[in-house]
Structure formats: C-alpha cells, structure tokens
Design a protein around this motif. Structure first.
Motif, PDB file in Angstrom:
ATOM      1  N   ALA A  75      -2.524  -0.796  -5.277  1.00 22.49           N
ATOM      2  CA  ALA A  75      -3.186   0.119  -4.339  1.00 22.49           C
ATOM      3  C   ALA A  75      -2.294   1.301  -3.973  1.00 22.49           C
ATOM      4  O   ALA A  75      -2.778   2.415  -3.755  1.00 22.49           O
ATOM      5  N   SER A 111       0.794  -1.230   0.000  1.00 25.34           N
ATOM      6  CA  SER A 111       0.000   0.000   0.000  1.00 25.34           C
ATOM      7  C   SER A 111       0.821   1.272   0.000  1.00 25.34           C
ATOM      8  O   SER A 111       0.258   2.368  -0.021  1.00 25.34           O
ATOM      9  N   ARG A 115      -4.406  -5.439  -8.593  1.00 24.34           N
ATOM     10  CA  ARG A 115      -5.447  -5.802  -7.634  1.00 24.34           C
ATOM     11  C   ARG A 115      -6.041  -7.168  -7.942  1.00 24.34           C
ATOM     12  O   ARG A 115      -6.489  -7.887  -7.051  1.00 24.34           O
TER      13      ARG A 115
END
Length: 205
Positions: free
Chosen positions: A99, A43, A132
């Motif tokens: 992400a 992330s 993803r």
C-alpha cells in the motif's frame, strides 16, 4: 565563573541546534550504535529511506507549520546520515506494505520509489514488499523498528500519532521480533520486491 572555559556555552549552543524532540533522542542514539535495523511500515516509506520531497509532502498533508516541517526534515536527514549513509552502515532490512507504494503525488512518488530501488542495490540494504494478498498479520497493529546493538543488546522503536517510544524490556522485544519474523515470512523475495517497486514507478508515468 566555573572555570570550564567555553564548555557550558558550547553545550548550550548544541542543545539549541539539536532539532530532535526529547522523546526521539534515546532512539536515535540506538540507531547510531546499531549493527542491524529491521523495520516494518504498512502504509508509509520508512523514515531512513525517505526522500526529502516525500517527507515534506507527507508533513504538509498533516497541516503542520513550515518551521515544524523543516525541523523534521532536518532531523530525518541527520538520522539518515548517521545510519544508512555512514561509512560503515548497519544492515537495514525494511519490510514495506505494498500500500505504501501507491500513496503520494506522482512526481514525488516516482523519485521516492526510484530511490528505493537504488537503495536496495546497496549491500547493506534489503527491501522487501509485503503484498496486499498477505492478508491480516501482526504488523498491521503498527509500525516498528528493531535495533540490534553491540553485545547483542536490543531495543525497539514504536511509533504512533503523537510520538514514538523506545522499548528495551526483553519480553516486549521478543514479542516484536516474533511479529517481524511472521511478517517477513509473508514478504516477497528481494528480486520480486524490486520488480513490484519498478512496476509502481511505471504506473506513475
């Protein structure tokens, strides 16, 4: 008194100037000696590839005091200078979760993602995006960096909410190398990763 000239004084000054937390020092020494670094971040943009603006934005959102932010930025800048920006840098292969391309203020992210594209053009840097659609995989358990050292010695850096730790136990390193290879197999090739990063830049306009 100990007939050491200014050695003790210089040592004290160096210790005061060293902004690295004590728990980080063993790892940064490994970074500086590494011939290859393989990292995974789900992330966030990996620290060695972060712009100063990105680092500051991240730390400000953690509600940290200004002096802690500036000290952390300094340490990150020094680590980059000692690794990816040194005259003979190690091979850096960075797996970044898709992400991570979508978190942050638009102006900061445009600069950060442009920096990623430019960095990926260096011969010693390989940036691969894990889409993803990759679904569940072992990397989701947490970020880590594998360092290959001279004479094939290896170490790993594991990060968490409080502090990082350096791992050198052979069985643990083997397990994390296995995890890295699994995630590597799910990542997009270099050219498609660059295309995805470029698309993310355009999305911020």
């Amino acid at each position: 008194m100990f007939k050491t000239g200014d050695k003790i004084q210089r040592g004290a000054e160096e210790a005061r100037d060293d902004a690295r937390p004590a728990w980080l020092r063993p790892w940064t020494e490994h970074e500086q000696r590494a011939t290859m670094l393989r990292s995974f971040e789900h992330s966030l943009i990996p620290g060695l590839l972060q712009t100063e603006a990105y680092t500051r934005a991240l730390l400000r959102n953690c509600r940290l005091p200004d002096d802690v932010i500036e000290r952390t930025v300094q340490v990150r800048r020094e680590r980059q200078a000692a690794t990816v920006d040194r005259p003979k840098p190690p091979m850096l292969s960075a797996l970044i979760g898709e992400a991570a391309l979508g978190y942050g203020p638009a102006d900061v992210m445009r600069e950060q993602l442009t920096h990623l594209v430019e960095a990926s053009r260096r011969p010693q840097v390989q940036i691969l995006v894990v889409p993803r659609t990759a679904g569940l995989h072992p990397g989701l358990a947490g970020a880590f960096v594998l360092a290959t050292l001279p004479l094939r010695h290896r170490s790993v850096y594991l990060d968490d909410q409080l502090r990082g730790r350096t791992v050198t136990d052979g069985a643990d390193v083997d397990e994390l190398e296995r995890s890295w290879e699994i995630v590597r197999g799910l990542a997009l090739p270099v050219n498609l990763s660059q295309d995805l990063i470029t698309k993310a830049i355009n999305d911020y306009h």
